[in-house]
Every structure is written in C-alpha cells, then in structure tokens.
Motif scaffolding. Structure first.
Motif, PDB file in Angstrom:
ATOM      1  N   VAL A 205      17.580  26.873  15.043  1.00 16.03           N
ATOM      2  CA  VAL A 205      17.249  28.303  14.964  1.00 16.03           C
ATOM      3  C   VAL A 205      18.464  29.159  15.286  1.00 16.03           C
ATOM      4  N   ASN A 206      19.199  28.782  16.330  1.00 20.90           N
ATOM      5  CA  ASN A 206      20.399  29.534  16.718  1.00 20.90           C
ATOM      6  C   ASN A 206      21.475  29.477  15.642  1.00 20.90           C
ATOM      7  N   ASN A 207      21.648  28.302  15.028  1.00 18.99           N
ATOM      8  CA  ASN A 207      22.636  28.160  13.945  1.00 18.99           C
ATOM      9  C   ASN A 207      22.264  29.017  12.743  1.00 18.99           C
ATOM     10  N   LYS A 208      20.973  29.077  12.458  1.00 21.74           N
ATOM     11  CA  LYS A 208      20.506  29.899  11.339  1.00 21.74           C
ATOM     12  C   LYS A 208      20.761  31.368  11.598  1.00 21.74           C
ATOM     13  N   LYS A 209      20.524  31.798  12.847  1.00 25.91           N
ATOM     14  CA  LYS A 209      20.787  33.190  13.219  1.00 25.91           C
ATOM     15  C   LYS A 209      22.278  33.536  13.080  1.00 25.91           C
ATOM     16  N   LYS A 210      23.137  32.588  13.475  1.00 21.36           N
ATOM     17  CA  LYS A 210      24.584  32.814  13.380  1.00 21.36           C
ATOM     18  C   LYS A 210      25.026  32.972  11.934  1.00 21.36           C
ATOM     19  N   VAL A 212      23.185  33.989   9.418  1.00 22.42           N
ATOM     20  CA  VAL A 212      22.686  35.279   8.918  1.00 22.42           C
ATOM     21  C   VAL A 212      23.575  36.413   9.397  1.00 22.42           C
ATOM     22  N   ASN A 213      23.969  36.377  10.666  1.00 21.65           N
ATOM     23  CA  ASN A 213      24.830  37.418  11.229  1.00 21.65           C
ATOM     24  C   ASN A 213      26.207  37.423  10.587  1.00 21.65           C
TER      25      ASN A 213
END
Length: 216
Positions: A205-210, A212-213
């Motif tokens: 989840v954190n990697n996906k957020k990164k 996207v950002n």
C-alpha cells in the motif's frame, strides 16, 4: 501500535495467550495520557491568560495614577482643558477595565474547562486502579503492592482536594513493568504469519502511494 490493523492482530494474539488484561491496561493508560495532553494545553492557555490579566490590571492602575498626577500638576490650566484631560483619561480607564473584564471571563472559562478534564482524568484513573491495580479487580495485573498504594494515595489526594491536577506519569511505572512482561508476547506476534502478511500488505500500500505521488 499506531497501525489499527496490527493492533487488532496483536490484541488477538494477547487473547490467545490469556494476557488481555495487560493489553487492555496499556490501552486504557493511553487514553488517560490523551486526557493529560488536553489538560496541559488548557493549562498553557490558562496561565498565559492569567499573565495577560495581570498586565491589563497593572496598566489600568498606571493609567489611573497618571490621570491623577496630570490633574494635580495642571491645576493652573483652564477648566476647559482640565475637562478634556479628564475625559481622555476616563476613556482610557474604560478601555483598560473592559480588557480586564474580558480576560477574567476567558480565565473563568479555562478554569472550568480544566476542572472538567481533570474530573474525566480522575474517573478514568479510578477505573484503571479499580479494574487493573486493585488486588480484587476483575483484571488485576501483576504489579507491586507499593506501587498500587502510591497510586491510591495520589487518587485520594485529588479526591479530597489536596491536588488539583493528576500527574501524567501516574501509571508510568506500571506501564514499564507491563511492557516488559509483554515483550515475549510481542516477539511471538512479530514472528507470526498474520503479522508477516499484514506487513507485506502495508508495504504494498505504501509503495503504491509513493508511485501515485511521484507521478504527479
């Protein structure tokens, strides 16, 4: 634990190992600490408000003295000028008096808010003591009698009005002891399959957020 899902998984681990009283105790103390933070914030505002009120009162007193001295020193000035001076001094005194009244009301409101928070702290601390520290409590934890007596004394002091604020560190010693007891449980939890799975999900989840950002 800040992660809600990990906390729930750890709670389940504690249930399986029959150590829920330790988990719940730490959870309750965390809530007590939050109330302590609220109390501290109100105290900062309150004592700042008291300083403002003191400054306003001193200013008002100085203004009164200045007006009196001016009237005395200028006794030879015409009546019209004296009247103007007196009216100006009166307006200034009225402004100072209004400021003092406003600060007093603010102080009274903060004092009431502080009492309400401290009342909530006491109620929560008393529940923690009754349920987890008292030897006859339903979820009594393994804590020394000396510490139990120390907490009881602090609660009695507050209840009888000897102390107006309960200490934030009231349960710190017990928290340290319980945390040490739970180290083995926590270590086993970190080695569990449930923990490993949740960590992988959190990482994805954190990697996906990164990603996207970074794309923006």
């Amino acid at each position: 634990m800040k992660d809600d899902k990990l906390r729930e998984l750890f709670k389940k681990q504690c249930e399986e190992e029959h150590s829920m009283e330790n988990f719940t105790f730490l959870e309750k103390v965390t809530l007590y600490k939050r109330l302590c933070e609220e109390s501290y914030e109100v105290q900062e505002k309150l004592y700042g408000s008291e300083n403002d009120t003191s400054s306003s009162t001193n200013s008002a007193e100085m203004s009164t003295t200045n007006v009196t001295n001016n009237n005395s020193n200028n006794s030879s000035v015409t009546k019209n000028n004296a009247a103007i001076d007196n009216n100006g001094g009166g307006d200034n005194m009225n402004r100072q008096s209004t400021a003092v009244t406003t600060n007093n009301k603010k102080q009274e409101k903060l004092e009431k808010e502080l009492k309400e928070i401290e009342k909530k702290k006491y109620e929560m601390a008393f529940d923690i003591y009754t349920d987890f520290l008292d030897l006859n409590g339903g979820n009594a934890v393994n804590i020394t009698k000396a510490f139990i007596e120390e907490v009881k004394i602090q609660l009695d002091y507050f209840n009888t009005g000897h102390n107006e604020v309960l200490a934030e560190a009231l349960f710190d010693r017990a928290t340290r002891e319980i945390s040490i007891v739970m180290l083995d449980t926590h270590q086993r939890f970190k080695s569990s399959i449930a923990f490993q799975k949740q960590m992988k999900i959190t990482k994805l989840v954190n990697n996906k957020k990164k990603k996207v950002n970074n794309s923006h």
